[in-house]
Design an enzyme around this catalytic site. Structure first.
Site, PDB file in Angstrom:
ATOM      1  CG  HIS A  15     112.008  19.741  43.069  1.00  0.00           C
ATOM      2  ND1 HIS A  15     112.270  19.725  44.420  1.00  0.00           N
ATOM      3  CD2 HIS A  15     111.659  21.006  42.776  1.00  0.00           C
ATOM      4  CE1 HIS A  15     112.096  20.942  44.917  1.00  0.00           C
ATOM      5  NE2 HIS A  15     111.730  21.739  43.943  1.00  0.00           N
ATOM      6  CE  LYS A  19     112.857   9.263  44.612  1.00  0.00           C
ATOM      7  NZ  LYS A  19     113.879   9.794  45.529  1.00  0.00           N
ATOM      8  CG  ASP A  75     117.767   9.787  49.719  1.00  0.00           C
ATOM      9  OD1 ASP A  75     117.718  10.578  48.755  1.00  0.00           O
ATOM     10  OD2 ASP A  75     118.796   9.177  50.026  1.00  0.00           O
ATOM     11  CB  SER A  76     114.564   5.438  47.128  1.00  0.00           C
ATOM     12  OG  SER A  76     114.113   6.289  46.101  1.00  0.00           O
ATOM     13  CG  PHE A 156     110.726   6.751  38.366  1.00  0.00           C
ATOM     14  CD1 PHE A 156     111.678   7.205  39.265  1.00  0.00           C
ATOM     15  CD2 PHE A 156     109.540   6.228  38.873  1.00  0.00           C
ATOM     16  CE1 PHE A 156     111.454   7.151  40.634  1.00  0.00           C
ATOM     17  CE2 PHE A 156     109.306   6.165  40.242  1.00  0.00           C
ATOM     18  CZ  PHE A 156     110.269   6.636  41.118  1.00  0.00           C
ATOM     19  N   GLY A 157     113.832   5.936  36.808  1.00  0.00           N
ATOM     20  CA  GLY A 157     115.123   5.638  37.418  1.00  0.00           C
ATOM     21  C   GLY A 157     115.737   4.374  36.835  1.00  0.00           C
ATOM     22  CG  ASP A 159     111.630   1.422  38.302  1.00  0.00           C
ATOM     23  OD1 ASP A 159     112.332   1.187  39.314  1.00  0.00           O
ATOM     24  OD2 ASP A 159     110.566   2.066  38.334  1.00  0.00           O
ATOM     25  CE  LYS A 179     108.838   0.944  41.045  1.00  0.00           C
ATOM     26  NZ  LYS A 179     109.244   2.245  40.562  1.00  0.00           N
TER      27      LYS A 179
END
Length: 197
Positions: A15, A19, A75-76, A156-157, A159, A179
């Site tokens: 979601h 990603k 999953d990261s 995102f996240g 980064d 990236k």
């Protein structure tokens, strides 16, 4: 044994719009009609695994079973050496219920003691599952270091605070296409492509 994936509909068991964008770009050349789990109204299963692999497999199998289609799950997360690998599989949870990665990056920064080594790495487990329960998982890793304050609006996240070992700019500053070619997700995806396409 690896199973080949024929062109057609594939569910992305996520979601997370970031990603979805990254994986959609990576899958584009292979004739896959990608649909996100959120678009199908599939619930997000609780991530009860203690490893990236376990969580990716759990999500992929849940989406494949619920949709009746092959499903790909990622999953990261960020693993910080000075924090004994944290936030690790809890990377998204460090962002809180609002998934605010500004909060998550601040939490990492506060957790690092002054003078702590700033080395860290991203890990990605990609699991491809079929409705019959068959699952294949591929893992990628990229090493680097953390910077503060965060830099860049791309990505995102985490980064904006992560610098690849061979670079000077954060993942938040570099061109997204670059990236996509060097990230932990790209390394896992290369293995998936070799095995499945």
């Amino acid at each position: 044994m690896s199973r080949r994936l024929a062109p057609g509909r594939l569910v992305l068991a996520t979601h997370n719009p970031g990603k979805v964008r990254e994986i959609d770009v990576l899958l584009g050349p292979f004739g896959m009609d990608v649909v996100a789990a959120g678009e199908l109204g599939l619930p997000e299963p609780e991530e009860t695994g203690t490893t990236f692999r376990a969580n990716a497999e759990l999500k992929a199998l849940a989406a494949a079973t619920a949709s009746g289609l092959p499903a790909l799950a990622d999953d990261s997360g960020l693993c910080v050496d000075a924090l004994d690998g944290a936030p690790g599989v809890y990377s998204a949870r460090w962002a809180g219920p609002g998934k605010d990665f500004g909060v998550a990056m601040e939490r990492v920064h506060r957790a690092l003691a002054f003078g702590s080594p700033d080395t860290a790495y991203f890990v990605c487990a990609l699991s491809l599952a079929w409705p019959d329960g068959h699952v294949q998982t591929y893992e990628g890793r990229v090493d680097g270091r953390l910077v503060w304050p965060p830099r860049g609006e791309n990505g995102f996240g985490y980064d904006a605070m992560f610098v690849h070992a061979d670079m000077a700019e954060t993942f938040g500053e570099i061109d997204p296409a670059l990236k996509h070619s060097i990230s932990h997700r790209a390394h896992a995806f290369e293995q998936l492509v070799a095995a499945c396409f």
